[in-house]
Motif scaffolding. Structure first.
Motif, PDB file in Angstrom:
ATOM      1  N   TYR A   1      -1.828 -21.810 -11.077  1.00 47.96           N
ATOM      2  CA  TYR A   1      -0.421 -22.096 -10.574  1.00 47.96           C
ATOM      3  C   TYR A   1      -0.491 -23.248  -9.573  1.00 47.96           C
ATOM      4  N   GLY A   2      -1.850 -23.615  -8.778  1.00 45.93           N
ATOM      5  CA  GLY A   2      -1.712 -24.247  -7.565  1.00 45.93           C
ATOM      6  C   GLY A   2      -1.070 -23.472  -6.624  1.00 45.93           C
ATOM      7  N   PRO A   3      -0.968 -24.181  -5.265  1.00 45.08           N
ATOM      8  CA  PRO A   3      -0.655 -23.436  -4.340  1.00 45.08           C
ATOM      9  C   PRO A   3       0.747 -22.690  -4.389  1.00 45.08           C
ATOM     10  N   LEU A   4       1.032 -21.556  -4.439  1.00 38.00           N
ATOM     11  CA  LEU A   4       2.397 -21.118  -4.497  1.00 38.00           C
ATOM     12  C   LEU A   4       3.027 -20.315  -3.377  1.00 38.00           C
ATOM     13  N   ASN A   5       4.231 -19.856  -3.666  1.00 39.40           N
ATOM     14  CA  ASN A   5       4.955 -19.088  -2.552  1.00 39.40           C
ATOM     15  C   ASN A   5       4.439 -17.576  -2.385  1.00 39.40           C
ATOM     16  N   VAL A   6       4.166 -17.276  -1.237  1.00 36.93           N
ATOM     17  CA  VAL A   6       3.527 -16.003  -1.026  1.00 36.93           C
ATOM     18  C   VAL A   6       4.451 -15.402  -0.073  1.00 36.93           C
ATOM     19  N   LEU A   7       5.216 -14.184  -0.341  1.00 30.15           N
ATOM     20  CA  LEU A   7       5.749 -13.285   0.504  1.00 30.15           C
ATOM     21  C   LEU A   7       4.814 -11.937   0.760  1.00 30.15           C
ATOM     22  N   HIS A   8       4.588 -12.039   2.189  1.00 26.98           N
ATOM     23  CA  HIS A   8       3.680 -10.812   2.666  1.00 26.98           C
ATOM     24  C   HIS A   8       4.691  -9.823   3.668  1.00 26.98           C
ATOM     25  N   LEU A   9       4.472  -8.680   3.134  1.00 31.07           N
ATOM     26  CA  LEU A   9       5.159  -7.563   3.991  1.00 31.07           C
ATOM     27  C   LEU A   9       3.985  -6.647   4.557  1.00 31.07           C
ATOM     28  N   ASP A  10       4.161  -6.539   5.782  1.00 25.20           N
ATOM     29  CA  ASP A  10       2.965  -5.830   6.651  1.00 25.20           C
ATOM     30  C   ASP A  10       3.377  -5.730   8.200  1.00 25.20           C
ATOM     31  N   ALA A  11       2.782  -4.743   8.799  1.00 23.75           N
ATOM     32  CA  ALA A  11       2.972  -4.545  10.042  1.00 23.75           C
ATOM     33  C   ALA A  11       2.418  -5.521  10.965  1.00 23.75           C
ATOM     34  N   HIS A  12       1.265  -6.171  10.162  1.00 22.41           N
ATOM     35  CA  HIS A  12       0.248  -7.045  10.865  1.00 22.41           C
ATOM     36  C   HIS A  12       0.107  -8.417  10.183  1.00 22.41           C
ATOM     37  N   PRO A  13       0.056  -9.572  10.807  1.00 23.18           N
ATOM     38  CA  PRO A  13      -0.002 -10.960  10.280  1.00 23.18           C
ATOM     39  C   PRO A  13      -1.408 -11.152   9.618  1.00 23.18           C
ATOM     40  N   ASP A  14      -2.427 -10.383   9.827  1.00 26.47           N
ATOM     41  CA  ASP A  14      -3.650 -10.596   8.944  1.00 26.47           C
ATOM     42  C   ASP A  14      -4.026 -12.016   9.039  1.00 26.47           C
ATOM     43  N   LEU A  15      -4.090 -12.488  10.330  1.00 28.71           N
ATOM     44  CA  LEU A  15      -4.263 -13.699  10.370  1.00 28.71           C
ATOM     45  C   LEU A  15      -5.592 -14.138  11.449  1.00 28.71           C
ATOM     46  N   TYR A  16      -6.252 -13.293  11.704  1.00 37.60           N
ATOM     47  CA  TYR A  16      -7.575 -13.318  12.559  1.00 37.60           C
ATOM     48  C   TYR A  16      -8.459 -14.431  11.879  1.00 37.60           C
TER      49      TYR A  16
END
Ligand code: MN
Ligand code: MN
Length: 275
Positions: free
Chosen positions: A114-129
């Motif tokens: 699809y190429g880069p797409l929209n992502v909706l991320h539901l989480d208590a944590h950002p998981d961005l470490y």
């Protein structure tokens, strides 16, 4: 995993990805997919989603079973190549984790299609470490890898309640849109243009609703609030994952049933929004 021979384009394919070797605090999510199916087919509820789609009779979805995974980086390659093969057949994939590390190889496959797409991320944590305990592929890191590789055009995170200075800096660096739990208001409806991928970490729920997760983070959503958010999505939902169910922490299979309910409602939303 089942044969793909008779799968028609446009079908929603459910695939189990039983791996938790990138979990940090405890293991268990590798055992999740069969427990979710057990709840789904337990006979205590029917297979109708709330939009009227009956998954018990509808040919527009199929459970492919679990992918047999080897360990280490080979597992990520297996996940990416398998999902890519499903997307090549114009299927829409709903993955059952496993821990949250799986979303990175899944989205690599999605970006190929699809190429880069929209992502909706539901989480208590950002998981961005950037890395966690020396592991850049930890379940605490997938969205850092996803943003570095520009696999997402927009990343919207909802339900976050554990942000720290490092992850806050990462979010600014990558332009992540974060709706922290304490800013969330009832009626919130994110809008997306173009195809959407939903990544649902069950710890976005309050542990009162879903005790079967590794990281209990009080002060989260109710099951109904997450369902309302899923039902309100209007963009074509081309893929999704349900991750971080840990059967070792579950009580009377309540979290398994919550995951099965989300499976039904997300699959039905995918069917409805993509056809
Ligand atoms: Mn997560
Ligand atoms: Mn989480």
């Amino acid at each position: 995993m089942e044969s793909l021979a008779d799968l028609k384009p446009g079908v929603v394919a459910v695939l189990g990805l039983p791996t938790d070797e990138n979990s940090t605090f405890m293991h268990g999510p590798a055992q999740a997919p069969p427990r979710i199916r057990e709840a789904l087919y337990s006979g205590s509820a029917n297979l109708c989603a709330e939009n009227g789609i009956d998954l018990g009779a509808d040919p527009r979805w199929r459970d492919l079973g679990d992918l047999e995974l080897s360990g280490g980086s080979a597992a990520f390659e297996q996940i990416e190549e398998t999902i890519a093969r499903l997307l090549d057949r114009d299927l829409y994939v709903l993955s059952l984790g496993g821990d949250h590390a799986i979303t990175y190889p899944i989205l690599r496959a999605y970006a190929r299609k699809y190429g880069p797409l929209n992502v909706l991320h539901l989480d208590a944590h950002p998981d961005l470490y950037d890395e966690y305990e020396g592991n850049r592929y930890s379940h605490a890191c997938p969205f850092a890898r996803i943003m570095e590789e520009k696999l997402a055009k927009r990343l919207v995170q909802v339900g976050i309640r554990t942000i720290n200075p490092h992850q806050s800096a990462q979010a600014r660096r990558f332009g992540v849109e974060i709706v922290e739990m304490h800013h969330w208001q009832p009626g919130f409806q994110p809008r997306f243009d173009g195809p959407l991928y939903l990544s649902l970490d069950l710890d976005v729920l309050d542990p009162a609703f879903a005790p079967g997760v590794s990281h209990h983070e009080p002060g989260g959503f109710s099951t109904r609030q997450v369902l309302q958010l899923i039902h309100s999505l209007r963009a074509p939902l081309v893929g999704a994952d349900i991750v971080e169910f840990n059967p070792k922490r579950d009580l009377v299979s309540i979290t398994a049933m919550v995951a099965a309910k989300f499976l039904k409602e997300i699959a039905a939303r995918m069917i409805d929004s993509c056809q």
